[in-house]
Motif scaffolding. Structure first.
Motif, PDB file in Angstrom:
ATOM      1  N   GLU A 179     -34.949  68.982 -22.879  1.00 13.47           N
ATOM      2  CA  GLU A 179     -35.900  70.066 -22.651  1.00 13.47           C
ATOM      3  C   GLU A 179     -35.116  71.372 -22.542  1.00 13.47           C
ATOM      4  N   PHE A 180     -35.721  72.466 -22.948  1.00 12.17           N
ATOM      5  CA  PHE A 180     -34.994  73.728 -23.072  1.00 12.17           C
ATOM      6  C   PHE A 180     -34.280  74.129 -21.786  1.00 12.17           C
ATOM      7  N   GLU A 181     -35.008  74.151 -20.676  1.00 11.17           N
ATOM      8  CA  GLU A 181     -34.403  74.603 -19.425  1.00 11.17           C
ATOM      9  C   GLU A 181     -33.256  73.691 -18.997  1.00 11.17           C
ATOM     10  N   ASN A 182     -33.359  72.400 -19.276  1.00 10.65           N
ATOM     11  CA  ASN A 182     -32.281  71.478 -18.934  1.00 10.65           C
ATOM     12  C   ASN A 182     -31.053  71.716 -19.806  1.00 10.65           C
ATOM     13  N   LEU A 183     -31.279  71.996 -21.095  1.00 12.57           N
ATOM     14  CA  LEU A 183     -30.155  72.309 -21.982  1.00 12.57           C
ATOM     15  C   LEU A 183     -29.493  73.620 -21.572  1.00 12.57           C
ATOM     16  N   LYS A 184     -30.303  74.582 -21.193  1.00 10.29           N
ATOM     17  CA  LYS A 184     -29.772  75.885 -20.766  1.00 10.29           C
ATOM     18  C   LYS A 184     -28.909  75.720 -19.519  1.00 10.29           C
ATOM     19  N   LYS A 185     -29.375  74.917 -18.580  1.00 11.54           N
ATOM     20  CA  LYS A 185     -28.619  74.673 -17.363  1.00 11.54           C
ATOM     21  C   LYS A 185     -27.334  73.918 -17.661  1.00 11.54           C
ATOM     22  N   ALA A 186     -27.430  72.920 -18.540  1.00  7.53           N
ATOM     23  CA  ALA A 186     -26.242  72.142 -18.909  1.00  7.53           C
ATOM     24  C   ALA A 186     -25.205  73.024 -19.594  1.00  7.53           C
ATOM     25  N   ASN A 187     -25.668  73.953 -20.403  1.00  4.13           N
ATOM     26  CA  ASN A 187     -24.749  74.843 -21.100  1.00  4.13           C
ATOM     27  C   ASN A 187     -23.995  75.737 -20.118  1.00  4.13           C
ATOM     28  N   LEU A 236     -17.767  85.579 -27.694  1.00  7.42           N
ATOM     29  CA  LEU A 236     -18.499  86.465 -28.589  1.00  7.42           C
ATOM     30  C   LEU A 236     -19.620  87.219 -27.881  1.00  7.42           C
ATOM     31  N   ALA A 237     -19.854  86.894 -26.608  1.00  9.20           N
ATOM     32  CA  ALA A 237     -20.940  87.529 -25.867  1.00  9.20           C
ATOM     33  C   ALA A 237     -20.504  88.870 -25.297  1.00  9.20           C
ATOM     34  N   CYS A 238     -21.424  89.819 -25.247  1.00  3.73           N
ATOM     35  CA  CYS A 238     -21.107  91.149 -24.738  1.00  3.73           C
ATOM     36  C   CYS A 238     -20.676  91.109 -23.278  1.00  3.73           C
ATOM     37  N   ASP A 239     -21.302  90.235 -22.487  1.00  2.00           N
ATOM     38  CA  ASP A 239     -21.000  90.185 -21.055  1.00  2.00           C
ATOM     39  C   ASP A 239     -20.202  88.944 -20.657  1.00  2.00           C
ATOM     40  N   GLY A 240     -19.798  88.153 -21.640  1.00  2.00           N
ATOM     41  CA  GLY A 240     -19.016  86.969 -21.342  1.00  2.00           C
ATOM     42  C   GLY A 240     -19.826  85.771 -20.915  1.00  2.00           C
ATOM     43  N   ASN A 241     -21.146  85.925 -20.836  1.00  2.00           N
ATOM     44  CA  ASN A 241     -22.020  84.821 -20.436  1.00  2.00           C
ATOM     45  C   ASN A 241     -22.639  84.164 -21.664  1.00  2.00           C
ATOM     46  N   GLN A 242     -23.226  82.983 -21.463  1.00  2.00           N
ATOM     47  CA  GLN A 242     -23.867  82.299 -22.576  1.00  2.00           C
ATOM     48  C   GLN A 242     -25.076  83.102 -23.054  1.00  2.00           C
ATOM     49  N   PHE A 243     -25.296  83.150 -24.352  1.00  2.00           N
ATOM     50  CA  PHE A 243     -26.437  83.885 -24.891  1.00  2.00           C
ATOM     51  C   PHE A 243     -27.164  83.075 -25.962  1.00  2.00           C
ATOM     52  N   ILE A 244     -26.848  81.792 -26.022  1.00  2.00           N
ATOM     53  CA  ILE A 244     -27.455  80.936 -27.030  1.00  2.00           C
ATOM     54  C   ILE A 244     -28.888  80.578 -26.653  1.00  2.00           C
ATOM     55  N   TYR A 245     -29.108  80.282 -25.371  1.00  2.00           N
ATOM     56  CA  TYR A 245     -30.426  79.846 -24.914  1.00  2.00           C
ATOM     57  C   TYR A 245     -31.172  81.025 -24.286  1.00  2.00           C
ATOM     58  N   ARG A 246     -32.305  81.411 -24.870  1.00  2.00           N
ATOM     59  CA  ARG A 246     -33.092  82.512 -24.324  1.00  2.00           C
ATOM     60  C   ARG A 246     -34.429  81.996 -23.811  1.00  2.00           C
ATOM     61  N   LYS A 247     -35.379  81.707 -24.716  1.00  2.00           N
ATOM     62  CA  LYS A 247     -36.682  81.193 -24.309  1.00  2.00           C
ATOM     63  C   LYS A 247     -36.992  79.824 -24.902  1.00  2.00           C
ATOM     64  N   GLY A 248     -36.674  79.632 -26.186  1.00  2.00           N
ATOM     65  CA  GLY A 248     -36.932  78.348 -26.829  1.00  2.00           C
ATOM     66  C   GLY A 248     -38.401  78.010 -26.949  1.00  2.00           C
ATOM     67  N   THR A 249     -39.251  79.027 -27.114  1.00  2.00           N
ATOM     68  CA  THR A 249     -40.693  78.809 -27.162  1.00  2.00           C
ATOM     69  C   THR A 249     -41.230  78.998 -28.582  1.00  2.00           C
ATOM     70  N   VAL A 250     -42.508  78.676 -28.726  1.00  2.00           N
ATOM     71  CA  VAL A 250     -43.219  78.919 -29.977  1.00  2.00           C
ATOM     72  C   VAL A 250     -44.258  80.008 -29.714  1.00  2.00           C
ATOM     73  N   GLY A 251     -44.216  81.079 -30.508  1.00  2.00           N
ATOM     74  CA  GLY A 251     -45.204  82.145 -30.368  1.00  2.00           C
ATOM     75  C   GLY A 251     -44.740  83.357 -29.589  1.00  2.00           C
ATOM     76  N   ASP A 252     -43.450  83.410 -29.218  1.00  2.00           N
ATOM     77  CA  ASP A 252     -42.952  84.589 -28.509  1.00  2.00           C
ATOM     78  C   ASP A 252     -43.043  85.846 -29.363  1.00  2.00           C
ATOM     79  N   TRP A 253     -43.132  85.672 -30.672  1.00  2.00           N
ATOM     80  CA  TRP A 253     -43.245  86.815 -31.582  1.00  2.00           C
ATOM     81  C   TRP A 253     -44.436  87.705 -31.229  1.00  2.00           C
ATOM     82  N   LYS A 254     -45.460  87.150 -30.599  1.00  2.00           N
ATOM     83  CA  LYS A 254     -46.647  87.933 -30.241  1.00  2.00           C
ATOM     84  C   LYS A 254     -46.322  89.037 -29.243  1.00  2.00           C
ATOM     85  N   ASN A 255     -45.220  88.886 -28.528  1.00  2.00           N
ATOM     86  CA  ASN A 255     -44.798  89.886 -27.551  1.00  2.00           C
ATOM     87  C   ASN A 255     -43.947  90.986 -28.167  1.00  2.00           C
TER      88      ASN A 255
END
Length: 331
Positions: A263-271, A283-302
């Protein structure tokens, strides 16, 4: 349609100069909506940013690297995951990793440790079997030996509206040299997206259509086509498809465990807590992970205005003319 980011951009940014050639190829300049230049080269109809090449590609020579990848030797137990950028590659790689190990546990390694873009041919050949290779490279760039020996390919696709939103946020967090890869607004980035992803430039539409044509033209080739949206809507059903495709043993309980761990939140935490994510963190601007953001369907509406959404709808219809692929833009 709802909100957009309220961010100003500077049209007076100092314009850098770029070489006319790079790796023996002519440099093309694309511009975003505010006139920011983005130099690239085209290799076999796929466009590569000069900044990305210098920061990611081993040796910095994209032409030589792709030729080396084409000459990579295939192994009997190789599995290759192919996706366009920001389409769920980390997600499906973790799923395949757990299924092949037979244990719903995270590996400390990340997918970049077996990715064509990040490793040299020698590094890929040094990987232990079984290899779960992965790439965003186009179909024509894949190892010839792998295709001739019909090694299994998993192709995961995602709708282009969520792809472009995810790409925008990814590039905003990505550091190239001493600065951000992208610093403009989403609306300004959309212009760049159309330039970089145009049908003649090997973008999103050409990527998914090439795999569709390949699957149709080679019905005996072991290729599994999946949709990000289906995996999100019914993960256990889609993970079971993957298990069957890989010919691994499984139980309903094991599939459930893999689905929960992935599940997305579990993968984000594991990462953040388990993964040795040194490759992408640098490669991140702040040195933190930036691969996992929302992982949703339909965020484009925002993010899309009504006009921007209508334009992408029209473009999408043109891109997919004659295709049998069916994408979901919301669940």
């Amino acid at each position: 349609m709802t909100t957009k980011e309220n961010e100003s951009s500077s049209k007076s940014e100092e314009q850098p100069t770029f070489p006319k050639e790079f790796n023996g190829l002519p440099v093309e300049i694309d511009y975003d909506g505010a006139g920011r230049p983005f130099p690239s080269v085209i290799v076999d109809d796929q466009k590569f940013s000069l900044g990305i090449i210098k920061s990611v590609i081993p040796g910095g020579n994209i032409v030589e690297h792709i030729q080396n990848i084409r000459n990579l030797s295939a192994r009997d137990d190789d599995v290759l995951i192919c996706t366009h950028r920001k389409s769920g590659t980390h997600w499906i790689w973790e799923i395949v990793s757990m299924l092949r190990k037979g244990i719903a546990e995270y590996d400390t390694k990340i997918k970049e440790t077996a990715m064509f873009e990040f490793l040299s041919k020698e590094q890929l050949e040094a990987l232990e079997s079984p290899r779960i290779l992965n790439t965003h490279f186009s179909l024509r760039m894949l190892p010839i030996d792998l295709l001739e020996k019909k090694r299994k390919i998993i192709h995961l696709m995602r709708n282009p509206k969520d792809v472009v939103v995810s790409m925008y946020n990814h590039y905003k967090s990505l550091r190239i040299g001493v600065g951000r890869f992208y610093s403009g607004t989403f609306s300004e980035y959309l212009s760049l997206f159309y330039s970089l992803e145009g049908e003649a430039k090997g973008g999103w539409n050409k990527y998914v259509r090439d795999f569709e044509k390949f699957a149709k033209g080679n019905p005996d080739y072991p290729i599994l086509t999946l949709y990000f949206e289906d995996l999100k809507q019914d993960p256990k059903k889609e993970i079971t498809k993957v298990a069957k495709f890989l010919d691994v043993s499984y139980t309903e309980g094991f599939i459930t465990a893999v689905a929960e761990r992935c599940e997305f939140e579990n993968l984000k935490k594991a990462n953040q807590e388990i993964k040795d994510d040194y490759i992408t963190r640098k490669l991140a601007c702040d040195g933190n992970q930036f691969i996992y953001r929302k992982g949703t369907v339909g965020d484009w509406k925002n993010w899309f205005t009504v006009a921007e959404n209508e334009l992408l709808d029209e473009t999408f219809e043109r891109w997919m003319s004659g295709s049998e692929l069916k994408f979901k833009f919301s669940l």
